[in-house]
Design a protein around this motif. Structure first.
Motif, PDB file in Angstrom:
ATOM      1  N   HIS A 124      -8.501   5.303   2.936  1.00 49.75           N
ATOM      2  CA  HIS A 124      -8.160   4.090   2.181  1.00 49.75           C
ATOM      3  C   HIS A 124      -8.279   2.836   3.029  1.00 49.75           C
ATOM      4  O   HIS A 124      -8.467   1.745   2.490  1.00 49.75           O
ATOM      5  CB  HIS A 124      -6.746   4.225   1.620  1.00 49.75           C
ATOM      6  CG  HIS A 124      -6.631   5.281   0.564  1.00 49.75           C
ATOM      7  ND1 HIS A 124      -6.975   5.054  -0.746  1.00 49.75           N
ATOM      8  CD2 HIS A 124      -6.241   6.575   0.631  1.00 49.75           C
ATOM      9  CE1 HIS A 124      -6.781   6.159  -1.449  1.00 49.75           C
ATOM     10  NE2 HIS A 124      -6.339   7.103  -0.637  1.00 49.75           N
ATOM     11  N   THR A 183     -13.119  -4.005  -0.004  1.00 46.92           N
ATOM     12  CA  THR A 183     -12.829  -4.798  -1.207  1.00 46.92           C
ATOM     13  C   THR A 183     -12.051  -6.069  -0.846  1.00 46.92           C
ATOM     14  O   THR A 183     -12.262  -7.121  -1.450  1.00 46.92           O
ATOM     15  CB  THR A 183     -12.025  -3.972  -2.227  1.00 46.92           C
ATOM     16  OG1 THR A 183     -10.828  -3.509  -1.611  1.00 46.92           O
ATOM     17  CG2 THR A 183     -12.814  -2.777  -2.715  1.00 46.92           C
ATOM     18  N   GLY A 184     -11.179  -5.956   0.131  1.00 51.24           N
ATOM     19  CA  GLY A 184     -10.422  -7.135   0.569  1.00 51.24           C
ATOM     20  C   GLY A 184     -11.334  -8.203   1.156  1.00 51.24           C
ATOM     21  O   GLY A 184     -11.126  -9.401   0.931  1.00 51.24           O
ATOM     22  N   THR A 224     -10.253  -0.237   1.106  1.00 44.13           N
ATOM     23  CA  THR A 224      -9.598  -1.493   0.751  1.00 44.13           C
ATOM     24  C   THR A 224      -9.994  -2.622   1.696  1.00 44.13           C
ATOM     25  O   THR A 224      -9.957  -3.791   1.308  1.00 44.13           O
ATOM     26  CB  THR A 224      -8.069  -1.311   0.748  1.00 44.13           C
ATOM     27  OG1 THR A 224      -7.758  -0.034   0.191  1.00 44.13           O
ATOM     28  CG2 THR A 224      -7.408  -2.375  -0.097  1.00 44.13           C
ATOM     29  N   GLY A 271      -6.591  -6.163   3.561  1.00 41.73           N
ATOM     30  CA  GLY A 271      -7.072  -4.981   2.846  1.00 41.73           C
ATOM     31  C   GLY A 271      -6.848  -3.712   3.649  1.00 41.73           C
ATOM     32  O   GLY A 271      -6.384  -2.694   3.120  1.00 41.73           O
ATOM     33  N   GLY A 283       0.810  -1.215   0.000  1.00 35.83           N
ATOM     34  CA  GLY A 283       0.000   0.000   0.000  1.00 35.83           C
ATOM     35  C   GLY A 283       0.844   1.266   0.000  1.00 35.83           C
ATOM     36  O   GLY A 283       0.572   2.205  -0.756  1.00 35.83           O
ATOM     37  N   GLY A 318      -4.489  -0.545   2.698  1.00 35.61           N
ATOM     38  CA  GLY A 318      -5.049   0.805   2.706  1.00 35.61           C
ATOM     39  C   GLY A 318      -4.340   1.715   3.686  1.00 35.61           C
ATOM     40  O   GLY A 318      -4.127   2.903   3.399  1.00 35.61           O
ATOM     41  N   HIS A 362     -15.054   5.391  -2.119  1.00 35.73           N
ATOM     42  CA  HIS A 362     -13.967   6.268  -2.577  1.00 35.73           C
ATOM     43  C   HIS A 362     -14.506   7.337  -3.534  1.00 35.73           C
ATOM     44  O   HIS A 362     -14.116   8.498  -3.469  1.00 35.73           O
ATOM     45  CB  HIS A 362     -12.887   5.420  -3.271  1.00 35.73           C
ATOM     46  CG  HIS A 362     -11.563   6.093  -3.387  1.00 35.73           C
ATOM     47  ND1 HIS A 362     -10.396   5.410  -3.628  1.00 35.73           N
ATOM     48  CD2 HIS A 362     -11.208   7.394  -3.292  1.00 35.73           C
ATOM     49  CE1 HIS A 362      -9.387   6.263  -3.690  1.00 35.73           C
ATOM     50  NE2 HIS A 362      -9.856   7.474  -3.485  1.00 35.73           N
ATOM     51  N   GLU A 408      -7.970   1.942  -6.182  1.00 37.38           N
ATOM     52  CA  GLU A 408      -8.588   0.722  -5.641  1.00 37.38           C
ATOM     53  C   GLU A 408      -8.150  -0.511  -6.422  1.00 37.38           C
ATOM     54  O   GLU A 408      -7.998  -1.593  -5.846  1.00 37.38           O
ATOM     55  CB  GLU A 408     -10.115   0.859  -5.660  1.00 37.38           C
ATOM     56  CG  GLU A 408     -10.662   1.923  -4.719  1.00 37.38           C
ATOM     57  CD  GLU A 408     -10.085   1.845  -3.330  1.00 37.38           C
ATOM     58  OE1 GLU A 408      -9.978   0.734  -2.785  1.00 37.38           O
ATOM     59  OE2 GLU A 408      -9.702   2.891  -2.785  1.00 37.38           O
ATOM     60  N   LYS A 424      -4.574  -1.317  -5.180  1.00 39.38           N
ATOM     61  CA  LYS A 424      -4.573  -1.843  -3.806  1.00 39.38           C
ATOM     62  C   LYS A 424      -5.164  -3.253  -3.755  1.00 39.38           C
ATOM     63  O   LYS A 424      -4.643  -4.122  -3.049  1.00 39.38           O
ATOM     64  CB  LYS A 424      -5.350  -0.889  -2.892  1.00 39.38           C
ATOM     65  CG  LYS A 424      -4.600   0.414  -2.624  1.00 39.38           C
ATOM     66  CD  LYS A 424      -5.338   1.295  -1.626  1.00 39.38           C
ATOM     67  CE  LYS A 424      -6.640   1.799  -2.186  1.00 39.38           C
ATOM     68  NZ  LYS A 424      -7.432   2.559  -1.230  1.00 39.38           N
ATOM     69  N   LEU A 425      -6.239  -3.452  -4.491  1.00 40.61           N
ATOM     70  CA  LEU A 425      -6.837  -4.798  -4.490  1.00 40.61           C
ATOM     71  C   LEU A 425      -5.868  -5.819  -5.078  1.00 40.61           C
ATOM     72  O   LEU A 425      -5.807  -6.963  -4.623  1.00 40.61           O
ATOM     73  CB  LEU A 425      -8.154  -4.787  -5.275  1.00 40.61           C
ATOM     74  CG  LEU A 425      -8.885  -6.119  -5.352  1.00 40.61           C
ATOM     75  CD1 LEU A 425      -9.228  -6.643  -3.957  1.00 40.61           C
ATOM     76  CD2 LEU A 425     -10.158  -5.993  -6.181  1.00 40.61           C
TER      77      LEU A 425
END
Lengths: 292, 520
Positions: B219, B226-227, B223, B171, B101, B175, B259, B143, B146-147
């Motif tokens: 963040h 999404t994580g 994240t 995640g 990150g 972030g 975001h 994103e 980071k993903l």
């Protein structure tokens, strides 16, 4: 278990050095074979079943107790039942040498890449490349719209750099000047009749900017020539706020004296983005032409 | 003491419990993703150091910036780490997530954001680019990068992804690394802009805006969501493929949307000001309105993931025959940081500070027990026995502590207090609504002495090289077992040179009392 050592015969030896053992620290003996006293409580069948009353019944309190003679005890300790799946003392499971477990299977020692995860990794690399390199590449190949040659006023024209377009409705308001815009930067150009020097024009311009911004700080003035014309310039950072937004911007003021005109450039970009448009601005300053 | 732990009724017979105890290293030369990570770390590291070198022209502001972001980052990292209640992730993996990150994603995003903004400017109306560029390009680029970090970590060590909670942890760490480095960049820019030099005032002002007002919605949140979606996709295999894809997509949409909303020009009216700059309070209001809905969503997801972890924990420890190891109320109390703290607090009230400390050790040992059991896959294993012994030892120390008077009028939840403070036969179970009885009365064993031996308190150790034990003080009989060295024993009585000893699990035997080592 028949190989277990007998108890030490010298019962006078002192073991007091171990008396400081922390009660929460558990020695390594717990890992190999585990005799009944500390075996899992669920294995009740392996736990001796005698109790206190049973033992007391066998002991004659009045009689002098027989001294235990562990070393002289002829009988070796009886074999202790080892729970299934456990190794005897000093042996690793399956009779392997102690270090045998250290080496993994033959395939683990092979240096080749794990092909099962090769494609997913390539996919990740491609996505990262598409985001970064794809963006950079696409930006380069895309033709930027341009306002072309723009009349600023007082017969002064400039050529807008690629990516710069009119942001002032084509100068419909009739004012002397033009505003060009790129993605995140804005350039205002004005041409005014002026009899002073470029440095004096810059001072006037700084005063004007100061009155419009909440906070502003100017860099040192730099003088020079561009396309044979005298130029004075200074960078600045400012805080601007309005009724609906506020923010910090980076900017540059450039004053050029051309045929009795002061051509004033004021470029403003979002914080940190000024560097990306410096070359464009230089090109546009160099493109100044004064018609008849 | 409650009965042995039973398997949870809702446990899916098809899905095996996760293998928490299998912890792998980040260093996996056989995994292509490991080399991808190193290559990108090299590229990102070069760009990162280059930027830091430029920023070092303002040394005071840079130092202040890093100090301020660490004030924010360290507690957040600890909270994220501790929210993973049962199976804490390897620290090297967490460091890798932070590096992705903070070094890889930020450096690559700095390159990509400018390019994509420029592309927007060339293809869309300028006012759209000016107003919505950050809201479209930022989430899209950042994103994604980071993903990809979370996915790369999964490809390096898939065994570390045991549940949705792991996606949250990795995640959030990715972030956190991103937001820390990005914040430093913003702080330095502000210092250069406002101070005209190496000033710290603008750094603090920007810290108030970006971290104090909006730190919870940064963040880390994006994240983490999404994580969790990715972890749901790769770990919840008992769910159908389409459902997993849907869950993954929903979380990605939620994280990216958070975001987008944060970067959008919406709700700028909260920052409207007649003169000067918006106040910190305005920024906080702005952050609350924009970020709170997504923050609530994250909390809900974390709670759901934690329940899933608790269910996994329950399935792992199911069938443990020894009620001294873990009980049902203890499993329940391990289910959240709050309930764990409550149990420690209750034990502290009941048995003093040492009671609270030992309860914490007991909780940690019980979690370690589950980790070991998930690794060995059976309840019969030397490592398991060693851990059981450790738990019993801590519990015996806890039970040996004298009771202290509870504050007048205090009401302690029995469900929490009993498992960690009671001997099992000493305290009668009351309903949760009842108040704690008098401590002294509670301490008195109620069972008959013949049935309940005195509390086991180790008094001696087996000497080095071990010693034999007999079922009766008769040397003519063969020893029944050879005790290993350092085993803790309690001497119950002596008969001449013989000593009747008891082990922690109730085993009794006779040994040569002269060779026992006093624990001191």
């Amino acid at each position: 278990m028949s190989s277990l050592p007998p108890d030490a015969s010298d019962t006078s030896q002192s073991d007091a050095e171990d008396g400081s053992t922390d009660s929460t620290e558990f020695p390594r003996w717990a890992a190999p074979a585990v005799p009944p006293p500390w075996t899992g409580m669920g294995e009740a069948a392996k736990v001796p079943t005698f109790g206190v009353s049973d033992i007391r019944a066998e002991v004659e309190p009045a009689a002098a107790p027989a001294q235990p003679e562990p070393a002289a005890t002829p009988a070796q300790p009886t074999a202790v039942e080892i729970p299934p799946g456990q190794a005897p003392y000093g042996q690793a499971p399956n009779g392997q040498a102690p270090w045998a477990a250290m080496a993994g299977p033959a395939e683990d020692r092979q240096p080749s890449l794990d092909r099962r995860r090769l494609m997913p990794t390539v996919a990740v690399a491609c996505i990262v490349a598409a985001v970064v390199l794809g963006g950079l590449g696409l930006d380069k190949v895309l033709a930027a719209p341009s306002a072309g040659k723009v009349a600023v006023g007082n017969h002064v024209t400039i050529v807008a750099a690629p990516g710069w377009v009119r942001a002032d409705e084509g100068g419909a308001n009739g004012s002397a000047g033009v505003t060009l815009q790129q993605a995140n930067a804005q350039l205002s150009v004005q041409a005014l009749s002026y009899g002073g020097s470029a440095s004096a024009a810059l001072s006037d311009l700084e005063s004007s900017v100061s009155s419009e911004a909440d906070q502003v700080s100017f860099g040192d003035e730099q003088d020079g020539t561009i396309s044979g014309r005298k130029v004075a310039m200074a960078g600045f950072e400012a805080v601007v706020s309005g009724s609906s937004s506020s923010g910090t911007v980076d900017g540059e003021l450039i004053c050029m004296i051309a045929s009795g005109n002061a051509v004033v450039f004021e470029v403003v970009a979002a914080q940190g983005d000024l560097g990306t448009v410096v070359d464009d601005v230089k090109a546009m300053v160099s493109s100044v032409e004064v018609g008849q | 003491m409650s009965a042995a732990v039973a398997a949870p009724a809702s446990t899916d017979p098809v899905a095996p419990p996760p293998r928490w105890g299998v912890q792998a290293s980040l260093i996996q030369p056989r995994q292509p993703a490991f080399w991808l990570f190193l290559v990108l770390l090299g590229i990102g590291g070069y760009l990162f150091l280059d930027e830091q070198s430029t920023m070092s022209q303002l040394p005071t502001a840079l130092t202040m910036s890093w100090a301020l972001v660490l004030i924010y980052a360290v507690p957040v990292a600890l909270i994220v780490y501790r929210l993973d209640l049962f199976e804490r992730e390897p620290k090297l993996m967490l460091a890798a997530a932070l590096l992705w990150g903070g070094v890889i994603a930020t450096s690559l995003a700095a390159q990509a954001n400018g390019a994509w903004l420029s592309i927007m400017g060339k293809t869309l109306p300028l006012d759209v680019t000016a107003n919505w560029g950050p809201a479209i390009v930022g989430p899209g680029v950042e994103e994604t990068l980071k993903l990809m970090g979370v996915i790369t970590l999964f490809l390096i060590v898939p065994d570390e992804f045991d549940g949705v909670m792991d996606g949250f942890v990795y995640g959030a760490m990715v972030g956190l690394g991103f937001t820390v480095v990005e914040d430093v960049s913003y702080f330095i820019t502000a210092s250069a802009a406002f101070g005209g030099g190496d000033a710290t005032g603008p750094v603090v002002d920007t810290f108030l805006i970006r971290v104090v007002a909006g730190g919870m919605y940064s963040h880390v949140l994006f994240t983490a969501v999404t994580g969790m979606g990715f972890a749901y996709f790769v770990t919840q295999r008992k769910a159908g493929f389409s459902r997993r894809v849907l869950g993954f997509a929903a979380c990605v949409v939620a994280g990216v949307s958070a975001h987008v909303v944060w970067n959008s020009p919406w709700m700028q009216s909260f920052l409207a000001t007649t003169s000067g700059r918006p106040s910190t309070l305005q920024w906080i209001e702005y952050g609350l309105v924009k970020g709170m809905p997504f923050f609530v969503l994250l909390v809900v997801l974390v709670v759901l993931a934690t329940r899933s972890e608790e269910k996994n924990f329950r399935s792992i420890v199911a069938g443990e025959p020894d009620p001294q190891v873990i009980t049902e109320p203890e499993i329940t109390s391990l289910g959240s940081l709050l309930s764990r703290r409550s149990a420690r607090t209750a034990a502290g009230r009941l048995r003093g500070p040492m009671g609270s400390r030992l309860t914490g050790q007991l909780q940690a040992a019980q979690i370690d027990y589950a980790i070991i059991r998930s690794r060995v896959g059976t309840s019969i294993d030397p490592a398991m026995d060693a851990q059981r012994l450790k738990i019993r030892g801590i519990r015996s120390q806890l039970e040996a502590l004298p009771l202290v008077a509870a504050p007048m009028g205090s009401s302690l939840p029995y469900a929490v207090t009993v498992p960690y403070g009671a001997t099992g036969t000493a305290v009668a179970v009351a309903s949760a609504a009842e108040t704690l009885p008098e401590p002294v009365a509670a301490a008195v064993p109620v069972a008959a002495p013949q049935e309940v031996p005195p509390a086991w308190v180790p008094t001696h150790l087996v000497p080095p090289s071990g010693m034999a034990a007999w079922d009766a003080p008769d040397p003519s009989r063969p020893p029944m077992v050879n005790l290993p060295e350092r085993l803790e024993l309690m001497v119950e009585s002596r008969a001449g040179a013989w000593a009747l000893v008891r082990a922690i699990n109730g085993w009794r035997g006779w040994v040569d009392g002269r060779r026992l080592v006093d624990r001191g």
